[in-house]
Design a protein around this motif. Sequence first.
Motif, short mmCIF file in Angstrom:
data_model
loop_
_atom_site.label_atom_id
_atom_site.label_comp_id
_atom_site.label_asym_id
_atom_site.label_seq_id
_atom_site.Cartn_x
_atom_site.Cartn_y
_atom_site.Cartn_z
N GLU A 131 -12.72 -2.09 -2.12
CA GLU A 131 -11.78 -1.10 -1.63
C GLU A 131 -11.74 -1.26 -0.12
OE1 GLU A 131 -12.98 2.82 -2.83
OE2 GLU A 131 -12.46 2.45 -4.92
N TRP A 132 -10.54 -1.25 0.43
CA TRP A 132 -10.38 -1.39 1.87
C TRP A 132 -9.57 -0.21 2.36
CZ3 TRP A 132 -6.82 -5.55 4.48
CH2 TRP A 132 -7.00 -5.50 5.86
N SER A 133 -10.16 0.52 3.29
CA SER A 133 -9.52 1.71 3.84
C SER A 133 -9.21 1.49 5.31
CB SER A 133 -10.45 2.91 3.67
OG SER A 133 -9.87 4.06 4.24
N MET A 134 -8.02 1.86 5.72
CA MET A 134 -7.63 1.80 7.12
C MET A 134 -7.94 3.17 7.71
SD MET A 134 -6.51 -0.20 9.46
CE MET A 134 -5.89 -1.59 8.53
N PRO B 152 0.80 -1.23 0.00
CA PRO B 152 0.00 0.00 0.00
C PRO B 152 0.84 1.28 0.00
CG PRO B 152 -0.80 -1.56 1.64
CD PRO B 152 0.50 -2.09 1.13
N GLN B 153 0.43 2.22 -0.83
CA GLN B 153 1.08 3.53 -0.89
C GLN B 153 0.29 4.58 -0.12
OE1 GLN B 153 4.17 3.66 -2.49
NE2 GLN B 153 3.73 1.47 -2.43
N THR B 154 -0.96 4.25 0.20
CA THR B 154 -1.83 5.12 0.98
C THR B 154 -2.51 4.24 2.04
OG1 THR B 154 -3.80 4.79 -0.39
CG2 THR B 154 -2.28 6.54 -1.07
N SER B 155 -3.49 4.78 2.73
CA SER B 155 -4.22 4.00 3.73
C SER B 155 -5.44 3.29 3.11
CB SER B 155 -4.67 4.89 4.88
OG SER B 155 -5.53 5.91 4.42
N MET B 156 -5.46 3.20 1.77
CA MET B 156 -6.54 2.52 1.06
C MET B 156 -5.92 1.61 0.01
SD MET B 156 -8.70 2.30 -1.80
CE MET B 156 -8.33 3.72 -2.77
N ILE C 31 -17.37 -15.75 13.89
CA ILE C 31 -16.28 -15.25 14.73
C ILE C 31 -16.41 -13.76 15.07
CG2 ILE C 31 -14.66 -17.03 13.99
CD1 ILE C 31 -13.25 -14.92 12.26
N GLY C 32 -17.48 -13.13 14.58
CA GLY C 32 -17.75 -11.74 14.95
C GLY C 32 -16.87 -10.71 14.26
N ILE C 33 -16.28 -11.07 13.12
CA ILE C 33 -15.44 -10.13 12.39
C ILE C 33 -16.08 -9.82 11.05
CG2 ILE C 33 -13.19 -9.77 11.29
CD1 ILE C 33 -11.98 -11.63 13.42
N ARG C 34 -16.25 -8.55 10.78
CA ARG C 34 -16.76 -8.10 9.48
C ARG C 34 -15.55 -7.69 8.65
NH1 ARG C 34 -21.18 -8.48 6.18
NH2 ARG C 34 -21.21 -6.72 4.78
N VAL C 35 -15.17 -8.53 7.70
CA VAL C 35 -13.96 -8.30 6.91
C VAL C 35 -14.11 -7.09 6.01
CG1 VAL C 35 -12.42 -9.32 5.18
CG2 VAL C 35 -13.33 -10.74 7.02
N LEU C 36 -15.23 -6.99 5.32
CA LEU C 36 -15.48 -5.89 4.38
C LEU C 36 -16.91 -5.41 4.53
CD1 LEU C 36 -13.94 -7.44 1.15
CD2 LEU C 36 -13.03 -5.50 2.41
N MET C 37 -17.11 -4.16 4.17
CA MET C 37 -18.46 -3.60 4.20
C MET C 37 -19.13 -3.67 2.83
SD MET C 37 -18.93 -2.85 7.30
CE MET C 37 -20.46 -1.96 7.21
N ARG C 38 -18.32 -3.58 1.77
CA ARG C 38 -18.91 -3.47 0.44
C ARG C 38 -18.07 -4.24 -0.59
NH1 ARG C 38 -19.82 2.54 -1.10
NH2 ARG C 38 -19.14 2.42 1.03
N HIS D 70 -7.06 -1.54 -3.13
CA HIS D 70 -8.08 -2.27 -3.89
C HIS D 70 -7.80 -3.76 -3.73
CE1 HIS D 70 -8.21 1.66 -5.98
NE2 HIS D 70 -9.50 1.38 -5.99
N GLY D 71 -8.81 -4.55 -3.94
CA GLY D 71 -8.62 -5.99 -3.87
C GLY D 71 -9.59 -6.72 -4.78
N TYR D 72 -9.21 -7.93 -5.11
CA TYR D 72 -9.99 -8.77 -6.01
C TYR D 72 -10.07 -10.17 -5.42
CZ TYR D 72 -8.90 -4.81 -8.92
OH TYR D 72 -8.77 -3.53 -9.38
N VAL D 73 -11.25 -10.78 -5.53
CA VAL D 73 -11.47 -12.10 -4.95
C VAL D 73 -11.86 -13.09 -6.04
CG1 VAL D 73 -12.76 -13.41 -3.21
CG2 VAL D 73 -12.29 -10.97 -2.83
N LYS D 74 -11.25 -14.27 -5.99
CA LYS D 74 -11.54 -15.32 -6.97
C LYS D 74 -12.75 -16.13 -6.51
CE LYS D 74 -6.83 -15.80 -8.63
NZ LYS D 74 -5.65 -16.66 -8.73
N ALA D 75 -13.88 -15.46 -6.49
CA ALA D 75 -15.16 -16.08 -6.13
C ALA D 75 -16.26 -15.15 -6.63
CB ALA D 75 -15.26 -16.27 -4.62
N SER D 76 -17.43 -15.71 -6.81
CA SER D 76 -18.55 -14.90 -7.27
C SER D 76 -18.97 -13.91 -6.19
CB SER D 76 -19.74 -15.78 -7.64
OG SER D 76 -20.32 -16.32 -6.45
N LEU D 77 -19.66 -12.88 -6.61
CA LEU D 77 -20.15 -11.88 -5.66
C LEU D 77 -21.06 -12.53 -4.63
CD1 LEU D 77 -20.30 -8.94 -4.78
CD2 LEU D 77 -22.12 -8.60 -6.47
N ASP D 78 -21.94 -13.41 -5.06
CA ASP D 78 -22.85 -14.08 -4.12
C ASP D 78 -22.08 -14.94 -3.12
OD1 ASP D 78 -25.10 -12.90 -5.23
OD2 ASP D 78 -25.57 -14.63 -6.50
#
Length: 110
Positions: free
Chosen positions: A82-85, A32-36, A59-66, A38-46
Amino acid sequence: FVERRRKLARVIDVLNADSHVQSIVQFDPAVPQTSMIHGYVKASLDDCKRALLTVEQSIGIRVLMRLNKVNDDESSFGCRFEWSMGTSNVLIDDGHFIKGWQEFCRVLDG
């Protein structure tokens, strides 16, 4: 800002070193060059949405919001994010993020 970028870089570094995570998720850029990032997942959106819900419930962890669908039929990636810290996330222990992402990939892998 600098501490948020460093924290994201630490977490991404550990996740990129995990061969199981790396086989399912690609972070862009890899360092990362900033606090945000991008990422891509090898699985369908569903499948990704189901995995997120499963991880949160188990386990009570929300990895991503969107998540969004990748609109390229030739891509091996089904969704992107997009994942922002942010100012709140920076207070969470690195291990919490790592555990959440590892569990997300485990659920996706079935």
